[in-house]
Design a protein around this motif. Structure first.
Motif, PDB file in Angstrom:
ATOM      1  N   THR A  14       0.098  -1.541  -0.360  1.00  0.00           N
ATOM      2  CA  THR A  14      -0.816  -0.570   0.232  1.00  0.00           C
ATOM      3  C   THR A  14      -0.711  -0.449   1.740  1.00  0.00           C
ATOM      4  O   THR A  14      -1.244   0.486   2.325  1.00  0.00           O
ATOM      5  CB  THR A  14      -2.272  -0.918  -0.131  1.00  0.00           C
ATOM      6  OG1 THR A  14      -2.560  -2.256   0.306  1.00  0.00           O
ATOM      7  CG2 THR A  14      -2.491  -0.817  -1.633  1.00  0.00           C
ATOM      8  N   ARG A  15      -0.045  -1.406   2.405  1.00  0.00           N
ATOM      9  CA  ARG A  15       0.102  -1.326   3.861  1.00  0.00           C
ATOM     10  C   ARG A  15       1.296  -2.161   4.286  1.00  0.00           C
ATOM     11  O   ARG A  15       1.872  -2.906   3.495  1.00  0.00           O
ATOM     12  CB  ARG A  15      -1.160  -1.825   4.564  1.00  0.00           C
ATOM     13  CG  ARG A  15      -1.441  -3.298   4.342  1.00  0.00           C
ATOM     14  CD  ARG A  15      -2.747  -3.706   5.006  1.00  0.00           C
ATOM     15  NE  ARG A  15      -2.998  -5.137   4.849  1.00  0.00           N
ATOM     16  CZ  ARG A  15      -4.105  -5.755   5.253  1.00  0.00           C
ATOM     17  NH1 ARG A  15      -5.064  -5.047   5.823  1.00  0.00           N
ATOM     18  NH2 ARG A  15      -4.245  -7.051   5.076  1.00  0.00           N
ATOM     19  N   ALA A  19       3.907  -1.073   1.857  1.00  0.00           N
ATOM     20  CA  ALA A  19       3.869   0.391   1.908  1.00  0.00           C
ATOM     21  C   ALA A  19       5.245   0.947   2.252  1.00  0.00           C
ATOM     22  O   ALA A  19       5.661   1.982   1.710  1.00  0.00           O
ATOM     23  CB  ALA A  19       2.832   0.853   2.931  1.00  0.00           C
ATOM     24  N   ARG A  23       7.247   3.479  -0.174  1.00  0.00           N
ATOM     25  CA  ARG A  23       7.704   4.778   0.338  1.00  0.00           C
ATOM     26  C   ARG A  23       9.205   4.943   0.115  1.00  0.00           C
ATOM     27  O   ARG A  23       9.665   6.011  -0.312  1.00  0.00           O
ATOM     28  CB  ARG A  23       7.358   4.895   1.817  1.00  0.00           C
ATOM     29  CG  ARG A  23       7.702   6.245   2.436  1.00  0.00           C
ATOM     30  CD  ARG A  23       7.243   6.328   3.886  1.00  0.00           C
ATOM     31  NE  ARG A  23       5.775   6.299   3.962  1.00  0.00           N
ATOM     32  CZ  ARG A  23       5.062   5.272   4.378  1.00  0.00           C
ATOM     33  NH1 ARG A  23       5.677   4.153   4.778  1.00  0.00           N
ATOM     34  NH2 ARG A  23       3.750   5.327   4.420  1.00  0.00           N
ATOM     35  N   PRO A  39      -7.762  -0.372  -2.623  1.00  0.00           N
ATOM     36  CA  PRO A  39      -6.969   0.848  -2.441  1.00  0.00           C
ATOM     37  C   PRO A  39      -6.504   0.981  -0.997  1.00  0.00           C
ATOM     38  O   PRO A  39      -7.114   0.434  -0.081  1.00  0.00           O
ATOM     39  CB  PRO A  39      -7.943   1.971  -2.820  1.00  0.00           C
ATOM     40  CG  PRO A  39      -9.297   1.381  -2.621  1.00  0.00           C
ATOM     41  CD  PRO A  39      -9.174  -0.068  -2.955  1.00  0.00           C
ATOM     42  N   PRO A  40      -5.429   1.732  -0.781  1.00  0.00           N
ATOM     43  CA  PRO A  40      -4.908   1.883   0.585  1.00  0.00           C
ATOM     44  C   PRO A  40      -5.809   2.767   1.431  1.00  0.00           C
ATOM     45  O   PRO A  40      -6.412   3.718   0.934  1.00  0.00           O
ATOM     46  CB  PRO A  40      -3.542   2.538   0.367  1.00  0.00           C
ATOM     47  CG  PRO A  40      -3.691   3.282  -0.922  1.00  0.00           C
ATOM     48  CD  PRO A  40      -4.610   2.452  -1.769  1.00  0.00           C
ATOM     49  N   GLU A  41      -5.893   2.435   2.727  1.00  0.00           N
ATOM     50  CA  GLU A  41      -6.615   3.313   3.648  1.00  0.00           C
ATOM     51  C   GLU A  41      -5.850   4.614   3.839  1.00  0.00           C
ATOM     52  O   GLU A  41      -6.451   5.681   3.976  1.00  0.00           O
ATOM     53  CB  GLU A  41      -6.818   2.602   4.988  1.00  0.00           C
ATOM     54  CG  GLU A  41      -7.726   1.379   4.899  1.00  0.00           C
ATOM     55  CD  GLU A  41      -7.899   0.710   6.247  1.00  0.00           C
ATOM     56  OE1 GLU A  41      -7.399   1.244   7.263  1.00  0.00           O
ATOM     57  OE2 GLU A  41      -8.548  -0.362   6.285  1.00  0.00           O
ATOM     58  N   PRO A  43      -2.961   6.435   1.726  1.00  0.00           N
ATOM     59  CA  PRO A  43      -2.099   6.381   0.538  1.00  0.00           C
ATOM     60  C   PRO A  43      -0.646   6.725   0.869  1.00  0.00           C
ATOM     61  O   PRO A  43      -0.364   7.563   1.729  1.00  0.00           O
ATOM     62  CB  PRO A  43      -2.720   7.449  -0.381  1.00  0.00           C
ATOM     63  CG  PRO A  43      -4.130   7.591   0.094  1.00  0.00           C
ATOM     64  CD  PRO A  43      -4.090   7.368   1.569  1.00  0.00           C
ATOM     65  N   VAL A  44       0.269   6.055   0.187  1.00  0.00           N
ATOM     66  CA  VAL A  44       1.688   6.358   0.334  1.00  0.00           C
ATOM     67  C   VAL A  44       1.995   7.582  -0.519  1.00  0.00           C
ATOM     68  O   VAL A  44       1.679   7.600  -1.716  1.00  0.00           O
ATOM     69  CB  VAL A  44       2.552   5.171  -0.118  1.00  0.00           C
ATOM     70  CG1 VAL A  44       4.040   5.518  -0.010  1.00  0.00           C
ATOM     71  CG2 VAL A  44       2.232   3.939   0.715  1.00  0.00           C
ATOM     72  N   THR A  47       3.055   8.149  -4.715  1.00  0.00           N
ATOM     73  CA  THR A  47       2.854   6.889  -5.420  1.00  0.00           C
ATOM     74  C   THR A  47       1.481   6.898  -6.077  1.00  0.00           C
ATOM     75  O   THR A  47       0.593   7.647  -5.677  1.00  0.00           O
ATOM     76  CB  THR A  47       2.949   5.669  -4.476  1.00  0.00           C
ATOM     77  OG1 THR A  47       1.820   5.672  -3.582  1.00  0.00           O
ATOM     78  CG2 THR A  47       4.241   5.683  -3.688  1.00  0.00           C
ATOM     79  N   GLU A  48       1.325   6.047  -7.075  1.00  0.00           N
ATOM     80  CA  GLU A  48       0.047   5.907  -7.775  1.00  0.00           C
ATOM     81  C   GLU A  48      -0.518   4.518  -7.499  1.00  0.00           C
ATOM     82  O   GLU A  48       0.203   3.524  -7.610  1.00  0.00           O
ATOM     83  CB  GLU A  48       0.248   6.096  -9.273  1.00  0.00           C
ATOM     84  CG  GLU A  48      -1.016   5.850 -10.100  1.00  0.00           C
ATOM     85  CD  GLU A  48      -0.750   5.833 -11.586  1.00  0.00           C
ATOM     86  OE1 GLU A  48      -1.700   5.555 -12.345  1.00  0.00           O
ATOM     87  OE2 GLU A  48       0.402   6.093 -11.989  1.00  0.00           O
ATOM     88  N   PHE A  49      -1.783   4.453  -7.139  1.00  0.00           N
ATOM     89  CA  PHE A  49      -2.427   3.164  -6.904  1.00  0.00           C
ATOM     90  C   PHE A  49      -3.174   2.703  -8.143  1.00  0.00           C
ATOM     91  O   PHE A  49      -3.849   3.492  -8.809  1.00  0.00           O
ATOM     92  CB  PHE A  49      -3.405   3.250  -5.735  1.00  0.00           C
ATOM     93  CG  PHE A  49      -4.284   2.028  -5.615  1.00  0.00           C
ATOM     94  CD1 PHE A  49      -3.793   0.854  -5.068  1.00  0.00           C
ATOM     95  CD2 PHE A  49      -5.588   2.038  -6.107  1.00  0.00           C
ATOM     96  CE1 PHE A  49      -4.581  -0.282  -4.988  1.00  0.00           C
ATOM     97  CE2 PHE A  49      -6.388   0.908  -6.023  1.00  0.00           C
ATOM     98  CZ  PHE A  49      -5.890  -0.256  -5.464  1.00  0.00           C
TER      99      PHE A  49
END
Length: 252
Positions: A14-15, A19, A23, A39-41, A43-44, A47-49
């Motif tokens: 997520t980071r 990330a 990516r 969850p990512p702050e 989102p990439v 992609t699916e979280f």
């Protein structure tokens, strides 16, 4: 190095480095699922979280059982705070080992059936801390050393269906770099110790992961790929150079 049509899971993606890996895989054409506790702050793209705790074996088994297929697993989740050994109880150091060594084993076992059917690939995200002294992060370094050994053994046990390799990562510039190296001046000073003259970017690690997951690396398994910009300049060289300069000045 295309991954078109392949499904990839990146833990802790997520980071930062994770990330960057997610990516890169997505840009190479893979369908990427990012698993982390939060969850990512940011989102990439593409992609699916999914919420995922890599230390919970039962939830991992459920997660992978529900996936229709899996071709690439990137064991990226990990990390450790700065913590000298004598300044914390053993239980806290054990948690670091659990996250950085036992969790990748747990994830890999949960994903094994999928990867075997797909003749897929596992990419472990290691660290130069696993091959040199790591004061302040000793448990982390020990875990990363174990991770490389685990990957080599796994590559033999699970061959020829599953390839397993490790990306050994050096210092990376991420959104959290200031916590490790200080502000811009500190980051620049640390970068000057790297032969390449800079810290890695998450995309550098991502490119290495794409290569190892792709058909371009079809005959590579049990390997450790160093992504560290040439490593670290030994301190004794600077001392020796300074001494030689003083010698030269006297002789001239």
């Amino acid at each position: 190095m295309e991954l078109n049509g392949k499904v990839a899971v990146v833990t802790g993606g997520t980071r930062g480095v994770g990330a960057g890996i997610a990516r890169a895989l997505a840009e190479a054409g893979a369908e990427v699922v990012v698993g982390a506790r939060r969850p990512p702050e940011v989102p990439v793209p593409k992609t699916e979280f999914v919420p995922l705790d890599v230390r919970d074996a039962e939830s991992l088994r459920r997660f992978f059982a529900e996936l229709p297929r899996l071709d690439v697993l990137v064991n990226n989740a990990g990390g450790a705070p700065y913590r000298p050994l004598a300044e914390a109880e053993a239980e806290r150091h054990v948690k670091v080992v659990e996250l950085n060594l036992l969790a990748p084993l747990t994830v890999s076992l949960a994903a094994y059936d999928h990867l075997r059917r797909a003749e897929g690939s596992i990419v472990m995200i290691g660290s130069v801390s696993g091959s040199r002294p790591s004061p302040g992060t000793a448990a982390y370094g020990a875990a990363k050393a174990g991770l490389e050994h685990l990957a080599r053994s796994m590559a033999v046990e699970w061959a020829p269906e599953v390839r397993v390799n490790t990306v050994v990562v050096g210092m990376v510039r991420t959104e959290l770099s200031h916590l490790h190296y200080g502000g811009p001046d500190g980051i620049a000073a640390v970068a000057r110790t790297v032969p390449a003259g800079r810290l890695a970017e998450p995309s550098d690690v991502g490119a290495a992961a794409v290569f190892l997951a792709s058909d371009a690396a079809a005959y590579i398994s049990g390997a450790s790929l160093l992504v560290h910009g040439g490593g670290e300049r030994p301190a004794f060289l600077d001392a020796a150079t300074a001494d030689n300069r003083r010698h030269g000045d006297k002789e001239s």
